[in-house]
Design a protein around this motif. Structure first.
Motif, short mmCIF file in Angstrom:
data_model
loop_
_atom_site.label_atom_id
_atom_site.label_comp_id
_atom_site.label_asym_id
_atom_site.label_seq_id
_atom_site.Cartn_x
_atom_site.Cartn_y
_atom_site.Cartn_z
N UNK A 149 -16.59 19.12 12.24
CA UNK A 149 -16.30 20.62 12.61
C UNK A 149 -17.08 20.77 14.06
N UNK A 150 -17.05 19.92 14.91
CA UNK A 150 -17.49 20.19 16.22
C UNK A 150 -19.15 19.76 16.28
N UNK A 203 0.90 -1.13 -0.05
CA UNK A 203 0.03 0.10 0.04
C UNK A 203 0.79 1.28 0.14
N UNK A 204 0.35 2.11 -0.73
CA UNK A 204 0.76 3.59 -0.47
C UNK A 204 0.15 4.22 0.81
N UNK A 205 0.80 4.81 1.63
CA UNK A 205 0.09 5.27 3.02
C UNK A 205 -0.18 6.82 2.74
N UNK A 206 -1.58 7.03 2.58
CA UNK A 206 -1.77 8.23 2.37
C UNK A 206 -1.91 9.28 3.59
N UNK A 207 -2.14 8.83 4.83
CA UNK A 207 -2.30 9.57 6.13
C UNK A 207 -2.13 8.79 7.18
N UNK A 208 -1.77 9.49 8.20
CA UNK A 208 -1.67 9.11 9.73
C UNK A 208 -2.51 10.09 10.67
N UNK A 209 -3.05 9.34 11.79
CA UNK A 209 -3.48 10.23 12.87
C UNK A 209 -3.56 9.45 14.14
N UNK A 210 -3.94 10.42 15.24
CA UNK A 210 -3.97 9.89 16.80
C UNK A 210 -4.85 10.57 17.21
N UNK A 211 -5.91 9.94 17.88
CA UNK A 211 -7.00 10.56 18.53
C UNK A 211 -7.64 9.60 19.77
N UNK A 212 -7.71 10.06 20.93
CA UNK A 212 -8.14 9.48 21.97
C UNK A 212 -7.50 7.90 22.03
N UNK A 213 -6.33 8.05 22.16
CA UNK A 213 -5.70 6.78 22.33
C UNK A 213 -5.50 5.81 21.29
N UNK A 214 -6.11 5.99 20.07
CA UNK A 214 -5.91 5.09 19.08
C UNK A 214 -5.20 6.02 17.71
N UNK A 226 -19.88 7.60 5.91
CA UNK A 226 -19.62 7.58 7.33
C UNK A 226 -20.14 6.39 7.97
N UNK A 227 -19.42 5.85 9.26
CA UNK A 227 -19.94 4.69 9.90
C UNK A 227 -20.09 5.05 11.35
N UNK A 228 -21.37 5.13 11.96
CA UNK A 228 -21.71 5.41 13.45
C UNK A 228 -21.71 4.20 14.54
N UNK A 229 -22.19 3.16 14.13
CA UNK A 229 -22.35 2.25 15.29
C UNK A 229 -22.54 0.64 14.53
N UNK A 230 -22.60 -0.09 15.46
CA UNK A 230 -22.73 -1.52 14.85
C UNK A 230 -24.06 -1.83 14.06
N UNK A 231 -25.01 -1.13 14.39
CA UNK A 231 -26.43 -1.32 14.06
C UNK A 231 -26.65 -0.44 12.95
N UNK A 270 -9.82 10.70 6.35
CA UNK A 270 -10.32 10.07 7.61
C UNK A 270 -10.77 11.21 8.51
N UNK A 271 -11.72 11.24 8.99
CA UNK A 271 -12.14 11.87 10.18
C UNK A 271 -12.81 10.99 11.35
N UNK A 272 -12.52 11.39 12.57
CA UNK A 272 -12.99 10.77 13.73
C UNK A 272 -13.76 11.57 14.72
N UNK A 273 -14.82 11.02 15.35
CA UNK A 273 -15.58 11.70 16.47
C UNK A 273 -15.92 10.77 17.28
N UNK A 274 -15.39 10.66 18.46
CA UNK A 274 -15.83 9.47 19.38
C UNK A 274 -15.72 8.01 18.84
N UNK A 275 -17.11 7.53 18.88
CA UNK A 275 -17.24 6.15 17.83
C UNK A 275 -17.47 6.33 16.73
N UNK A 276 -17.76 7.47 15.99
CA UNK A 276 -17.91 7.66 14.66
C UNK A 276 -16.97 8.12 13.71
N UNK A 277 -16.97 7.73 12.65
CA UNK A 277 -15.78 8.07 11.74
C UNK A 277 -16.37 8.15 10.07
N UNK A 278 -15.51 9.03 9.39
CA UNK A 278 -16.04 8.97 8.14
C UNK A 278 -14.78 9.24 7.15
N UNK A 279 -15.13 8.50 6.11
CA UNK A 279 -13.82 8.37 5.15
C UNK A 279 -14.27 8.93 3.63
#
Length: 644
Positions: free
Chosen positions: A484-485, A385-396, A459-464, A430-439
């Motif tokens: 954006x908050x 893979x080409x790696x296009x980005x790296x992030x760190x948020x809330x321990x992950x 966007x993926x929010x939860x298991x259900x 990639x964007x993270x917010x708590x348990x939610x993320x968007x790609x």
């Protein structure tokens, strides 16, 4: 796109809040080390001798094995591209850009050798245009062979100038150098006005030099004749000569061959297409190995023939069976790779098995050219893979890139493919917010040597909950997706904006009545008491500024040379410009920027920037500060960390 919903639960366990330590001292330049967690360097050539296998490739890559199954990454001492390797007289010789020559007896310890190009060291050295040898010169050793008695190195030397319009022009000179032991080279000039001399072969008692628009032939490496044809490679076997070339009379080039009893007879031979490979973009090499003609090509294809007339196409990435252990998502199978991105460069026979090497660090073995196994690199995940980005948020920590890679970790070392993204999609933001993320995902469609793509915000929010996606038109290229908050916001180059609010099941178009094109949008970063801006323009190139008394003032930073700009653009012409930074961040009390050619820049005040040694020449796409260290990622699986 297929998503594994249960992986959301795993991510929730990863997301824990941790207090970050106080920042480290920012007085000295950071020291970056290239990690082997992800190895994806293109492997261009492979050699076998003394029960040792050596493969070489981009970014100074050398990998070694004693069984062709388990491979170790070896330090080469260089970050330049290594084009070729050969074995003879008990020695391995590897050659590459910047006049690189490396020799080794065991494949573990490599010594640098040198060639000198001057009228004193090369007795027949002549310039085609007076003053060329006084110009800037770049020497690349593009091929090396062992002809049974001696090593022969092929060198392309370009004498170049940059005109007032910042365009590069060059005169090409080609040389061959010989040595019996990899040292004490004797050099002669082949020809001026020869460009992209990329391959040298010794076939049926003669040497064949392949370049753009011309093949040079010689019996003694001194007297040369030429054939005005653009052939890629040739092989000689029981049925005579077979020449590989690309037919470009269709939307995509088609690998084809010419067969004749002698090389001189090739010009009157009828071309034969090796199937209409819609997924292939051309041939890489052809060799006669184990009584068969074997062509290595793009799109994951090999073509095999016993007689040079009847050919069978084999796609390594469409094979039955999995090479990954059940439940081990850190090991990726052949089927996990998008074959359109893969190029098979070279195939050899070691007396027991075929071994093929490819782009993105692929090494494949087969005893029958029917069933293939992917070899492993020790202490490295075959990320491909080409790696296009790296992030760190809330321990992950998270990484994302081509071939559907979206990886998470709690220690920045052990990584898992947490979410199942299609191998045909590249994850570009990639964007993270708590348990939610968007790609932001990009589905590639290669067409000749250019690429058409389709994009979507997801966007993926939860298991259900089902993923919420928004497809974009082919022309509406996304820039990124952010939180954006209150909601996820996806942006495109043409100024279009899409919003996914909490609880909503649709991306809403919130584009203004008069959208502003964001293609070269400046990056503005605030530090403790300074604000900096990175800006790119088509005319002025890259520039860094700092804000002082309400005015932007141009900062002092080590810019790329005109040759670097041209070279970087040539090396990665599909996706990147040759003089760009990909991102700028503030962390550890200092500003850091990364970009083309493995560039890392650092500034403590935003006014003066210094270059930091990265140890790589790959394009760096992202950098993050996690409170302890910097992590930078880039093309070909490049993964750098600074000392803690």
């Amino acid at each position: 796109m297929k998503w594994v919903k249960s992986a959301i639960v795993l991510l929730c366990l990863f997301l824990f809040v941790t207090s970050l330590p106080s920042r480290a001292a920012a007085g000295s330049l950071p020291v970056f080390t290239k990690q082997s967690d992800f190895f994806a360097s293109d492997l261009y050539d492979i050699a076998y001798g003394n029960n040792i296998y050596i493969a070489v490739g981009s970014d100074g890559a050398i990998v070694r094995s004693t069984d062709a199954k388990s491979w170790a990454v070896i330090s080469s001492g260089t970050s330049t591209k290594i084009h070729a390797v050969a074995f003879g007289n008990g020695v391995f010789v590897a050659v590459g850009n910047n006049n690189t020559i490396l020799t080794s007896a065991d494949g573990n310890i490599w010594k640098k050798q040198s060639l000198t190009f001057s009228t004193k060291s090369v007795t027949n050295m002549k310039e085609a245009k007076k003053g060329d040898f006084a110009k800037n010169r770049v020497q690349s050793n593009t091929s090396v062979i062992w002809d049974g008695k001696q090593f022969v190195i092929l060198t392309q030397m370009d004498a170049y100038t940059i005109d007032t319009y910042k365009k590069m022009s060059s005169t090409g000179y080609v040389f061959v150098s010989t040595s019996k032991n990899g040292q004490g080279w004797k050099t002669t000039q082949v020809a001026p006005y020869l460009y992209h001399a990329s391959k040298l072969k010794y076939l049926n008692g003669a040497y064949y030099l392949f370049s753009d628009y011309k093949v040079m032939t010689s019996k003694n490496l001194v007297n040369w004749s030429s054939v005005e044809k653009s052939y890629i490679d040739a092989a000689f076997g029981s049925s005579g000569f077979v020449v590989a070339f690309d037919r470009i009379d269709a939307a995509r080039p088609r690998p084809a061959v010419l067969k004749a009893s002698s090389f001189q007879g090739i010009k009157s031979a009828s071309p034969k297409d090796l199937l209409d490979w819609g997924d292939s973009t051309g041939a890489s090499s052809i060799d006669y190995v184990h009584n068969q003609y074997v062509m290595s090509a793009a799109g994951g294809y090999l073509a095999v023939s016993n007689d040079g007339s009847t050919w069978k196409a084999i796609n390594l990435f469409d094979q039955p069976g999995e090479d990954a252990k059940e439940g081990d998502s850190s090991v990726f199978s052949l089927q996990d790779i998008n074959a359109e991105r893969m190029i098979l460069y070279k195939t050899i026979w070691d007396g027991h098995q075929y071994i093929a090497v490819s782009s993105f660090g692929g090494i494949y073995t087969s005893t029958d050219l029917k069933h293939f196994e992917k070899s492993t690199l020790q202490k490295a995940a075959p990320v491909g893979t080409d790696l296009y980005g790296v992030g760190f948020t809330e321990g992950t920590y998270y990484l994302y890139g081509s071939n559907g890679r979206f990886l998470t970790s709690t220690d920045a070392h052990e990584w898992k493919q947490t979410f199942d993204v299609s191998k045909y999609d590249n994850v570009v933001s990639v964007a993270y917010h708590g348990q939610d993320f968007a790609l932001v995902t990009q589905e590639e469609d290669w067409y000749w040597k250019s690429m058409k793509s389709s994009y979507s915000f997801t966007a993926v929010r939860s298991e259900e909950a089902e993923p919420v996606s928004k497809s974009l038109s082919d022309l509406d290229h996304p820039i990124d997706v952010k939180w954006d908050g209150q909601s996820f916001i996806g942006r495109t180059y043409f100024g279009n904006k899409y919003q996914l609010a909490s609880g909503s099941m649709n991306w809403k178009d919130i584009t203004s009545a008069s959208p502003v094109e964001l293609k070269n949008e400046p990056i503005v970063v605030k530090g403790h008491d300074t604000t900096v801006k990175y800006e790119y323009s088509d005319n002025g190139g890259a520039a860094l500024y700092y804000l002082q008394n309400g005015k932007w003032i141009k900062a002092n930073f080590p810019a790329w040379s005109d040759y670097e700009k041209a070279y970087f653009k040539y090396e990665d012409h599909h996706t990147k410009r040759g003089d760009t930074l990909s991102t700028v961040i503030y962390g550890n009390g200092e500003f850091m920027a990364v970009g083309a050619g493995g560039t890392i820049l650092r500034s403590t005040d935003g006014k003066t920037w210094a270059r930091v040694k990265s140890g790589t020449s790959e394009y760096l796409n992202g950098i993050v500060w996690d409170g302890k260290r910097y992590i930078a990622v880039g093309n070909k699986g490049t993964y750098l960390t600074s000392a803690q």
